[in-house]
Scaffold this motif. Structure first.
Motif, PDB file in Angstrom:
ATOM      1  N   UNK A  54       0.825  -0.992  -0.186  1.00 50.82           N
ATOM      2  CA  UNK A  54       0.093  -0.084   0.214  1.00 50.82           C
ATOM      3  C   UNK A  54       0.910   1.621  -0.070  1.00 50.82           C
ATOM      4  N   UNK A  55       0.597   2.047  -0.043  1.00 48.43           N
ATOM      5  CA  UNK A  55       1.292   3.793  -0.404  1.00 48.43           C
ATOM      6  C   UNK A  55       0.468   4.772   0.263  1.00 48.43           C
ATOM      7  N   UNK A  56       1.057   5.849   0.523  1.00 52.53           N
ATOM      8  CA  UNK A  56       0.356   7.037   1.528  1.00 52.53           C
ATOM      9  C   UNK A  56      -0.260   7.493   0.575  1.00 52.53           C
ATOM     10  N   UNK A  57      -1.030   8.897   0.629  1.00 56.83           N
ATOM     11  CA  UNK A  57      -1.429   9.694   0.004  1.00 56.83           C
ATOM     12  C   UNK A  57      -0.907  10.917  -0.099  1.00 56.83           C
ATOM     13  N   UNK A  58       0.289  11.049   0.540  1.00 54.32           N
ATOM     14  CA  UNK A  58       1.249  11.721   0.368  1.00 54.32           C
ATOM     15  C   UNK A  58       2.842  11.375  -0.117  1.00 54.32           C
TER      16      UNK A  58
END
Length: 252
Positions: free
Chosen positions: A35-39
């Motif tokens: 998963x990847x963060x919004x930032x």
């Protein structure tokens, strides 16, 4: 060799900024196993977080992204598109697995995924034409109306679950209380047995996990009286099936 007149005069396809950003967001999420963060998405796109947030929220709502612990990964909708194109949406469970469960139970056996607020049967084994129609035509069904849907709801991020419950039509609101009463046991066991949430039938379903997340369910469907009478045996058969595909997931 010259080009045909219509090809020579054709205009190049115009790029669309929003479409480009959506495509980049999906690719970014697909490339990140955890998963990847919004930032991180905003950094990848060289765009402000504020301009990416609404796109990401929309993709989560439509089932193209999943959010867990503020990290985004590819959702179920792309898997459904792959299925429509003839590709397998859930790697852990094979059609042979469904056939074996169907053979042991004698009941319609389905592999289900959530796309947005709906559940789809993406594979099945059945001699009942009603369920064959639902599966082969990818008919949308309400998550709150099926045993598999209750498991998929239990695997949602809480804010998405609350939003789903808030937006239930009036005739489905009474099912929310029954779902919440069953939620602790579903979260603990990964099993939903005989919720009696639909007039069309009932079921027993078990979670399919990949990389520790619920991505689908396998369930058996029959009239409520049949499911209730044979509940414990059906649960045991699904548990045995789940052990097999869980071991394959670990090996991968």
């Amino acid at each position: 060799m010259g080009q045909p007149d219509d090809a020579a005069g054709a205009r190049a396809r115009a790029r669309h900024r929003t479409v480009d950003r959506i495509a980049s967001i999906l690719e970014c999420a697909a490339r990140s196993r955890d998963g990847v963060t919004l930032s991180a998405i905003a950094k990848e796109l060289a765009a402000p977080v504020s301009s990416i947030q609404s796109l990401v929220n929309g993709l989560v709502s439509a089932g193209y992204l999943d959010e867990h612990d503020r990290r985004y990964s590819l959702g179920s909708a792309p898997y459904l598109l792959n299925r429509l194109a003839g590709r397998q949406p859930v790697a852990a469970v094979t059609h042979t697995d469904l056939e074996q469960i169907h053979h042991r139970t004698g009941l319609t056996t389905v592999l289900s995924i959530a796309v947005g607020p709906n559940i789809f049967y993406v594979d099945y084994c059945s001699s009942d034409p009603r369920f064959a129609y639902l599966a082969e035509n990818y008919v949308r069904r309400s998550l709150i109306r099926t045993s598999g849907g209750w498991i998929l709801l239990a695997g949602m991020e809480k804010r998405d679950l609350w939003a789903y419950i808030r937006n239930l039509p009036e005739d489905e609101q009474p099912l929310a209380d029954r779902f919440f009463a069953a939620l602790p046991e579903i979260e603990q066991t990964g099993i939903c047995a005989s919720p009696n949430a639909s007039e069309q039938g009932d079921g027993v379903s078990i979670a399919v996990r990949e990389n520790g997340r619920i991505v689908a369910t396998v369930g058996v469907i029959a009239p409520h009286a049949v499911i209730t009478q044979d509940r414990d045996r059906l649960v045991d058969i699904l548990k045995q099936g789940a052990q097999g595909w869980s071991e394959r997931d670990i090996e991968r």
